[in-house]
Structure formats: C-alpha cells, structure tokens
Design a protein around this motif. Sequence first.
Motif, PDB file in Angstrom:
ATOM      1  N   SER A  62      -2.346   3.004 -11.310  1.00  0.00           N
ATOM      2  CA  SER A  62      -2.834   3.532 -10.036  1.00  0.00           C
ATOM      3  C   SER A  62      -4.101   2.810  -9.592  1.00  0.00           C
ATOM      4  O   SER A  62      -4.219   2.377  -8.439  1.00  0.00           O
ATOM      5  N   THR A  63      -5.057   2.675 -10.501  1.00  0.00           N
ATOM      6  CA  THR A  63      -6.331   2.044 -10.150  1.00  0.00           C
ATOM      7  C   THR A  63      -6.168   0.552  -9.906  1.00  0.00           C
ATOM      8  O   THR A  63      -6.680   0.009  -8.921  1.00  0.00           O
ATOM      9  N   ILE A  64      -5.460  -0.132 -10.798  1.00  0.00           N
ATOM     10  CA  ILE A  64      -5.311  -1.576 -10.667  1.00  0.00           C
ATOM     11  C   ILE A  64      -4.514  -1.937  -9.407  1.00  0.00           C
ATOM     12  O   ILE A  64      -4.872  -2.867  -8.669  1.00  0.00           O
ATOM     13  N   PHE A  90       0.822  -1.216   0.000  1.00  0.00           N
ATOM     14  CA  PHE A  90       0.000   0.000   0.000  1.00  0.00           C
ATOM     15  C   PHE A  90       0.852   1.260   0.000  1.00  0.00           C
ATOM     16  O   PHE A  90       0.470   2.277  -0.597  1.00  0.00           O
ATOM     17  N   LEU A  91       2.005   1.233   0.650  1.00  0.00           N
ATOM     18  CA  LEU A  91       2.869   2.415   0.663  1.00  0.00           C
ATOM     19  C   LEU A  91       3.334   2.764  -0.746  1.00  0.00           C
ATOM     20  O   LEU A  91       3.391   3.943  -1.121  1.00  0.00           O
ATOM     21  N   ALA A  92       3.636   1.753  -1.542  1.00  0.00           N
ATOM     22  CA  ALA A  92       4.036   2.003  -2.930  1.00  0.00           C
ATOM     23  C   ALA A  92       2.905   2.649  -3.711  1.00  0.00           C
ATOM     24  O   ALA A  92       3.107   3.561  -4.522  1.00  0.00           O
ATOM     25  N   VAL A  93       1.685   2.190  -3.467  1.00  0.00           N
ATOM     26  CA  VAL A  93       0.515   2.764  -4.127  1.00  0.00           C
ATOM     27  C   VAL A  93       0.386   4.251  -3.785  1.00  0.00           C
ATOM     28  O   VAL A  93       0.186   5.103  -4.660  1.00  0.00           O
ATOM     29  N   LEU A  94       0.515   4.571  -2.507  1.00  0.00           N
ATOM     30  CA  LEU A  94       0.361   5.965  -2.076  1.00  0.00           C
ATOM     31  C   LEU A  94       1.447   6.871  -2.652  1.00  0.00           C
ATOM     32  O   LEU A  94       1.161   7.966  -3.157  1.00  0.00           O
ATOM     33  N   LEU A  95       2.697   6.437  -2.553  1.00  0.00           N
ATOM     34  CA  LEU A  95       3.807   7.282  -3.003  1.00  0.00           C
ATOM     35  C   LEU A  95       3.749   7.561  -4.501  1.00  0.00           C
ATOM     36  O   LEU A  95       3.971   8.692  -4.941  1.00  0.00           O
ATOM     37  N   THR A  96       3.469   6.546  -5.278  1.00  0.00           N
ATOM     38  CA  THR A  96       3.424   6.748  -6.729  1.00  0.00           C
ATOM     39  C   THR A  96       2.140   7.428  -7.179  1.00  0.00           C
ATOM     40  O   THR A  96       2.141   8.114  -8.199  1.00  0.00           O
ATOM     41  N   ASP A  97       1.067   7.263  -6.414  1.00  0.00           N
ATOM     42  CA  ASP A  97      -0.189   7.937  -6.775  1.00  0.00           C
ATOM     43  C   ASP A  97      -0.027   9.451  -6.825  1.00  0.00           C
ATOM     44  O   ASP A  97      -0.660  10.130  -7.644  1.00  0.00           O
TER      45      ASP A  97
END
Length: 563
Positions: A355-357, A176-183
């Motif tokens: 981002s969505t996937i 989840f941290l990767a999702v947040l940072l790249t989002d």
Amino acid sequence: MIIIDWLIVAAVLVVILFGGFYAAKKNSDDKEGFFLAGRNMPWWLLGLSMVATTFAADTPNLVTGLVRQYGIAGNWLWWSFLITGLLTTFIYAKLWRRLGVVTDVEFYEVRYSGKIAKLLRGFRAIYLGVFFNVMIMASVTLAAIKIGTVLLGVDAIVVVVIAGLFAVVFSTVGGFLAVLLTDALLFFLAMAGAMIAAYFAVNHPQVGGLQALVSAPELSEKWHFLPDFSDPNQYVPLLLIPLVLQWWSVWYPGSEPGGGGYIAQRMLAAKNERHAVAASAFFNLCHYAVRPWPWILVAMASLLVFPDLESLRVAFPHVPEHLVQQDLAYSAMLSFLPAGILGLVVASIVAAYISTISTSLNWGASYVVNDFYLRFVNPEANSHRQVLIGRISSVLLMIAAGIIALFLESAMQAFQILLSIGAGTGLLFMMRWFWLRINAYSELAAMIASFVITMILQFGPFEALLDWQKLLLTVAFSTAIWVLVTLLTPACEPQCLASFQTKINSKKPEIQHGLMMTLLSLLFIYGVLFTTGYLLMGLYTMAALIMVVAVALPGFIMFFKRT
C-alpha cells in the motif's frame, strides 16, 4: 512459516494483483486517469487509502522503537502532527480541491509568476518526487528487510528484490485507481493483523495477559502518557519541541503543513470539496485515535520478552548486527505467532508495505511526468507516452529506494533524517496561501537553507548538540532566511495573484470556522486516543472523565455557537 502461512500470504498477493489488473481495465489512458483516477473518488475510499498508505510496514517498527526507548510518551514525536492534519482537513483541503491541479507541485505556476516559478516547479518535483520519496520508500523497505530476516531468514538483498518487484508490477499496471481500490481491503487486513499480533504478544507466557503487562513493575514508568516534567531531558524533546515547534515547522510525509504529497493527491482526486474534507477528517481520526494501541501493546510486551538489545542478538543471531536496533523487537514478537496466524499477520504487513510503496511510486511518478518531463523535456508528449514515462520512473524510484534501504539501520534513523531535512519549511507552506508577499524565491531559499543547515549540523563539528537542538537551530535559521528573502525580493505579478485568489476563493469567516473546527476535533481525537489507553490500563474513571470532556466540550461549544 509453514505451508499454511505461505498459502495465506500467496492468496493475499493474488487478490492484490487482481485488483491491479482490474483497475488497469477501468483506467482511462491519460495522466488524470493514471494519477488521479478521474477526479471522481468518494471520501470513504480516499480516507481508507490515506490510512492504509500511512500504515506502512515501518510504522509499527517506529512506534516500537519509541515506546521501548521513551515509553508511551515518546509517541508525541508523531502525535503532535495531528494539529497539522486537522488544519489541512478544515482549511487547506477545500483550497487544494478548488485549485484543480494534477499534482501539488503544479501549485507553483498557479501561485507564483515568471521563469523562477517554472524553475521552482521542476526543482520541487525532483526534490520531493525523487529524493524525499526514495527516502520514504527506503525506510519502508528497511522494515520489510527486518521482517524477512527475522521471520524467514532471508537475505536482505533477496527481500529488496522480491518486495520491490511485486510493488512495481502492481503500481505500474493499475495506476492510482488500483492503489485506491486495494487500499480499502489492505486497511482492514493490516488493522486485523495488528490487533491479532497485539493479542498474542500480550498473552505471551513471559507477559501473562493484559493485567500483568499493565502492572509489571519494570514497565511502570513506560505507561505514562506525558514525560517526566522534573527532567528537561524528557519533556523538552518529547513534548515541548513537538507541540510548540515541530508540527508547524517541519515538512514530513503524510503530515505536511498546509497539505501536500500523497495526502494532497487524494484530496485532488475527490469528487468535490466536501469529499476532500471528509476523507482527510476520517484519516486523522483513524491514524491518531484508532491505530496506535495495538502497536503500543506489542512494544510494551516486547520489553518483558526482550528487555534489551543483547537479548535480541541472542535470540536472532542470524540477523546482521547493524539491524539489531530497538525497532527489531516488533518483528521479534511476531516470531511467536502460531501457524496460520503467522501467515495472516505477515500477509497484513505485506499488504501495508505494498500500500505504501505503490502510493509512493505513483505519487513520485506523477511529479516526474507532470512537473518535470512534460514541463521541461517533452511538452508535446501524448497520453500514452506520459503513462509510459510514469511506469519507467516507478521502476527507477524502486531501484534507488532498495539500494538506500540496505544502508539504513532503524526506522528512527530514517524518521530523524526526514524530519531534519524538512525543518524550517512548514510555516511557509501554510502562509503562502494567505501572505501574498511570499514568492518563488522564498520557497527556494527555504528548501536550500533547510538542507544546507541540516547537512552542516549533521556532519560538521556539532556532535555535542542533541537532535532537538539541531532541529531548533535548523528551523530558526531557515525561517529567518526565507522571511528575509521574501522581504528583499519582488512580489509576484498582481495579475497572477488575482487569478490565484479567484481560484481558491478563501474568505475570512471560512478560515475562522476552520480554526474552530480544528480545535474541537483536536480535543475529540486526543480524547478518544487517551480514553482507549486508560480503558486498556483498567482506569475506567479516568477514561470516562476524558471521554466526557472530549465529547461534551466540543458539543457544547457547537451548540452555543449555533444559538
């Protein structure tokens, strides 16, 4: 796509992967680290992530299909969900953060009692985390297929395999941290790509600029914000049903009544209640007031370049027949972008897709691990085992989504499917926090009734019914069934209800304040949305009037309340 375009796309993918591996080093090796990033995230990062996640590769396609078919007024089918979003912001965000659960599905064993609560938690985890989630990802993957076939001439199966593989690697490595940072990066990239696409679409030779687009006689009926009130076939499905019925009755990803899904996941990851509220408020402002206009402009321009489906078929004969729907026009307009610019815009769409996937994979895996595997299969699993199961779940979810995407035809089709299956459950999701008579049987009844009634209306002898009529019937019968079940079944144990009330600590003045803030924010965000539209149309007096009302009226009410 020439070499410069491919280099731009490759550079963006490298940055995204770097973010994933960087996050992997920062993550703690437990489920709260993998699924909630340690519950210490700031509002601005969570808000950007909410916006980036709902940007989605399929959203421009959906908006394009709506505008081409119904005009700008067709967007009320999703603009109406702003009411839901603001109620989540000012009432439910605090309650979710106080609850302290890992997933919103864990809510069921906090709010309800007995074995039925455990059963409901497991059922809901699979129902949402697998079934609904796979449909969401399939819709997004369908958009990737259309872009790949139009711009690259790549076979649909190849698109599914490559796009899915990259998303799975990114999600399973960084959590989840990767999702947040790249989002945060993906939001700005996707927004820039949408604006660039709109600029070139409006200035296409067959369009002739913004003024020519606005004044084009063949588009005069498409520019209205409201449907034709002399025609019930227009205003009933496009405005009346969304504003009176849909927003509170339908569970739809990203706009869940009472909060839920990946929006709740971000609120649960916030530092505290204030950050959870601020993140949700920022998301709603950007989602409804900032983002829509670039997509709308591309859709309007596409009507002058590709006025009907036949023109799309002629222009793109290599695209499979079943994919040539109104939403294909967005991808078609991108084919006119010059070298370099095309690569940037495609990179922005790739970013939106990832981002969505990645969010859906992490969110769905959190349900499978926390609310099914750990609860029913292996309660003694250590942290390493839980993260491993989460990664395996992500792979399987992506495979299922890719297969279903190959059978879908349009973004509107997927939108209607999700709306129908979630119909009739929304009111329960809002009331369960306050009407303590609601129990686990109520929720099971609502979900089963909604699904069964939807299937009967969709595949039974009811072809003559319109979509909005089917939605109305589904909501009416589903709501009646779950209310009746609530009254006929026993209430939850008093001890469980007392514990739940203590955790959420909800007070009447707090709810009243939340309702007032919802109303004022509704005026403001809709005001910004319409002001932007009138400015683009060159109607400056109307834009100024709307903006004054949207800003001054809420300001006056707040001042009056304080004095």
